[in-house]
Scaffold this motif. Structure first.
Motif, PDB file in Angstrom:
ATOM      1  N   ASP A 165      23.879  -3.874  16.817  1.00  0.00           N
ATOM      2  CA  ASP A 165      23.953  -4.577  15.530  1.00  0.00           C
ATOM      3  C   ASP A 165      25.373  -5.087  15.293  1.00  0.00           C
ATOM      4  N   GLN A 166      25.486  -6.276  14.732  1.00  0.00           N
ATOM      5  CA  GLN A 166      26.774  -6.822  14.322  1.00  0.00           C
ATOM      6  C   GLN A 166      26.972  -6.507  12.847  1.00  0.00           C
ATOM      7  N   ASP A 178      29.663  -6.444   9.550  1.00  0.00           N
ATOM      8  CA  ASP A 178      30.926  -6.933   8.991  1.00  0.00           C
ATOM      9  C   ASP A 178      31.492  -5.873   8.041  1.00  0.00           C
ATOM     10  N   ASP A 201      28.532   0.183  17.888  1.00  0.00           N
ATOM     11  CA  ASP A 201      28.375  -1.064  17.129  1.00  0.00           C
ATOM     12  C   ASP A 201      29.589  -1.305  16.231  1.00  0.00           C
ATOM     13  N   ARG A 202      30.168  -0.224  15.716  1.00  0.00           N
ATOM     14  CA  ARG A 202      31.348  -0.336  14.853  1.00  0.00           C
ATOM     15  C   ARG A 202      32.514  -0.970  15.603  1.00  0.00           C
ATOM     16  N   MET A 210      32.318  -2.658  18.507  1.00  0.00           N
ATOM     17  CA  MET A 210      31.914  -3.988  18.978  1.00  0.00           C
ATOM     18  C   MET A 210      32.027  -5.017  17.855  1.00  0.00           C
ATOM     19  N   SER A 211      31.692  -4.612  16.641  1.00  0.00           N
ATOM     20  CA  SER A 211      31.731  -5.541  15.508  1.00  0.00           C
ATOM     21  C   SER A 211      33.151  -5.968  15.178  1.00  0.00           C
ATOM     22  N   ARG A 212      34.112  -5.046  15.349  1.00  0.00           N
ATOM     23  CA  ARG A 212      35.495  -5.363  14.975  1.00  0.00           C
ATOM     24  C   ARG A 212      36.298  -5.931  16.139  1.00  0.00           C
ATOM     25  N   GLY A 234      34.913  -6.547  19.529  1.00  0.00           N
ATOM     26  CA  GLY A 234      34.149  -7.230  20.555  1.00  0.00           C
ATOM     27  C   GLY A 234      34.049  -6.405  21.831  1.00  0.00           C
ATOM     28  N   ASP A 235      33.383  -6.993  22.791  1.00  0.00           N
ATOM     29  CA  ASP A 235      33.142  -6.339  24.083  1.00  0.00           C
ATOM     30  C   ASP A 235      34.371  -6.563  24.965  1.00  0.00           C
TER      31      ASP A 235
END
Length: 689
Positions: free
Chosen positions: A136-137, A139, A181-182, A184-186, A188-189
């Motif tokens: 999940d993305q 914000d 996800d936390r 990855m959301s801030r 990225g990969d």
């Protein structure tokens, strides 16, 4: 991280870019085998048995220790397995094995808290210790993000306090494929995301005055793994930390591919003096991993002794050594810009492969089979294999048969100039020969050069044009750094000449090094076979380290492996394996397969070979083969397709990160996987040669 910050950090991830100097880390006590500081680089592996199978786990652990493991890691997926570690430890001690045990934890803080009271070290994955991964993305505001860190702290602090009370060490092990996800959301990969994932937990530990830490940054992509470790060291230094590093390429696979991929990642970092313990993750029995890791590490014992001698005799090593050029960042991949010579090498072309056939029977066209050109006597024609070399070096020998039109021949200059027909034939010069030669090729001129030559008057006299290609050779003990320094100087001078990197290897007789009482009764043929196998493995490890370390940084437009003791087909396969592992040139299917552990729900070795047997012709496709949900889908996030154990005799198939068929019978799973590949238009029928 902004561009200005990256420029300030360049080259600061290791002591020296030109001389071997091990980065000194904090010493961490793990049972009776301390790590870091001035201790040797430690070797470890992980059991593949069910942790509740006490006898099986004890027996396998003993085999691992006898093979050279100094730490043994065992999975603890729940409290019952964590508790059983006490019985495993007891039985090992009763049999005289005091090896430190490491509990491997994913998803289960309660199991970690039990294990930390029993074993010498626990490994936690910051991506799943207190977070969930649903791809999940999200914000986050800064306040919301801090709230998440506070939540994690509440879950993590009890384990830290137990480790402090019991003197237990901890590895904070980030895996590229299981970033939360936390994160990855801030972030990225990215390597930065991997580093921050670990740093959050490390800062929490320091807040609690706990420092018995080991850190890892694993990925199945050696390029990402190398960048992440470098950035980790830089970040630690900036925050006053120097925790020891556990090195590994996760899901490396088996056989040649697994050894080469592991050596590219691990070897690159060892070359720069980074790493305090090594685990080579192969889809093989765990006792097969330690000898590979030992072979990788032992080169640096000699390297260390030589660097200390130089330090005593000549000068103190500079704090951070030579700086790379402003255009180069060690934290991201960027291929060095060159011109295209003869529209064949350099520029945007994939790296080329050179093979020496000068000592082969040049009256027999079938010798080109080893170069990837399969000769059919009946049709009098060649078929190109997926791994077909680009140049063959013939020195001063002339073939008595016609070469295929797309294979270029290299000759020493004096022989080349006498050739009546120079079509597809190119000269190889020494630096002096090139300066003094009466004529050059209008298409392609290869000039042998050493890194020291770049500071010579002869180099300054070179006439540069777009036919020139350097063949970069070295005899230095720390040869990779010697050659890397040459690339830095080329960039400083603004020279865009393509470079073929050449490395030479001689092994002598190796089987005696591994001799035992039992093996003394081996026949001569058995000993010769063993010797060839050892030389082949060592070539894979050494060349993957020496050449791969340059390729992951974007240096090199071709590779030339010189190993006269080994068959030409071994050299060809090794060269293309290195290019595949560095993602420089894809010539085959890539398998991202985990090394198995007690969580695994099927026989990984058998399954991997089964899948390979039916899909190995799908050039460029990446297939993840994961024994359980811990490693899939997260750890194979880089794969095109995934085959993941989801229960007893049950497989879940993935397209990228999406589960497309869940809990299907293992008997039908491979056919179903092939069906998905066909449905996507990515299947081709295998050619019959």
């Amino acid at each position: 991280m902004n561009t200005d910050a990256v420029k300030l950090l360049q080259g600061r991830y290791c002591n020296s870019l030109t001389e071997y100097s091990r980065f000194v880390t904090r010493e961490v006590n793990i049972g009776d085998v301390p790590m870091g500081g001035n201790n040797p680089i430690r070797i470890q592996s992980m059991t593949t048995t069910d942790t509740m199978d006490t006898i099986g786990t004890v027996e396998q652990s003993i085999r691992m220790v006898d093979a050279g493991c100094e730490y043994v890691r065992i999975t603890a997926p729940s409290i019952k397995e964590a508790k059983n570690l006490a019985e495993i430890k007891k039985q090992l001690r009763q049999r005289g094995y005091n090896v430190p045990l490491v509990a491997d934890i994913h998803f289960t803080p309660n199991a970690a808290e039990v294990a930390a009271r029993i074993v010498e070290k626990v490994r936690v994955n910051p991506g799943n210790y207190a977070d969930k991964k649903k791809f999940d993305q999200i914000d986050y505001t800064d306040l919301e993000y801090q709230g998440e860190l506070d939540r994690i702290y509440q879950k993590f602090a009890p384990l830290v306090n137990i480790c402090k009370e019991y003197g237990t060490a901890m590895r904070i092990g980030t895996n590229h494929g299981s970033l939360s996800d936390r994160i990855m959301s801030r972030y990225g990969d990215t390597p930065q995301g991997m580093v921050e994932s670990a740093m959050e937990f490390m800062r929490m530990c320091e807040t609690l005055n706990y420092y018995n830490l080991v850190i890892s940054m694993k990925s199945s992509n050696p390029q990402v793994m190398v960048q992440a470790y470098r950035l980790l060291v830089e970040t630690m230094v900036a925050e006053g930390m120097n925790y020891p590093l556990h090195l590994g390429v996760t899901e490396a696979g088996d056989g040649e591919d697994g050894r080469i991929k592991s050596a590219v990642g691990i070897g690159t970092l060892l070359e720069d003096g980074l790493g305090d313990t090594v685990r080579v993750s192969l889809t093989e029995e765990p006792e097969a991993e330690a000898p590979v890791a030992i072979e990788l590490v032992k080169r640096y014992v000699e390297r260390k002794a030589e660097s200390e001698k130089q330090k005593a005799e000549e000068k103190e090593l500079s704090a951070f050594g030579l700086q790379p050029s402003a255009s180069h960042s060690p934290y991201e991949y960027k291929k060095r810009h060159t011109y295209e010579a003869n529209a064949f090498i350099g520029g945007h072309m994939v790296p080329r492969v050179v093979l020496d056939l000068s000592k082969k029977n040049l009256k027999d066209a079938s010798i080109l089979n080893d170069a990837g050109y399969l000769y059919s006597p009946l049709l009098d024609k060649y078929n190109m294999a997926e791994q077909s070399v680009d140049f063959v070096y013939l020195a001063d020998e002339l073939p008595s048969f016609v070469f295929p039109s797309n294979l270029k021949q290299l000759y020493n200059y004096t022989t080349w100039q006498k050739l009546p027909d120079k079509t597809n034939c190119h000269p190889v010069f020494s630096l002096r020969e090139y300066l003094e030669a009466g004529n050059h090729s209008s298409a392609l001129n290869l000039v042998r050069i050493s890194p020291a030559d770049i500071d010579s008057d002869e180099f300054g006299s070179l006439p540069f044009d777009n036919s020139l290609v350097f063949v970069l050779e070295t005899t230095a003990l720390h040869g990779m750094a010697d050659q890397r320094g040459f690339f830095f100087k080329l960039e400083e001078l603004g020279l865009e000449v393509p470079v073929i990197v050449k490395r030479s290897y001689e092994f002598g007789v190796l089987s005696d090094e591994f001799e035992s009482q039992k093996s003394k009764v081996k026949s001569q043929n058995e000993r010769l076979t063993e010797d060839l196998e050892l030389k082949t493995q060592n070539l894979q490890l050494y060349a993957a380290t020496d050449l791969g370390a340059l390729l992951v940084d974007g240096f090199g437009d071709g590779i030339w492996i010189d190993a006269p003791e080994l068959p030409a087909n071994v050299i060809t396969s090794t060269a293309f394996g290195i290019l595949q592992a560095t993602r420089s040139r894809i010539s085959k299917t890539e398998y991202i397969s985990c090394p198995s552990c007690g969580r695994t729900l099927f026989d990984l070795m058998v399954t991997t070979q089964m899948i390979r047997s039916r899909t190995s012709h799908l050039k460029g496709l990446k297939i993840g083969i994961m024994g359980c949900i811990v490693n899939g889908p997260g750890e194979m996030a880089d794969a095109d397709y995934g085959y993941v154990g989801s229960g007893t005799d049950k497989i879940t198939l993935y397209r990228g990160k999406e589960a497309v068929k869940k809990n299907i019978s293992s008997a039908n799973a491979l056919d179903e996987l092939i069906g998905i590949i066909k449905e996507d238009g990515n299947w081709v029928e295998q050619e019959q040669v």
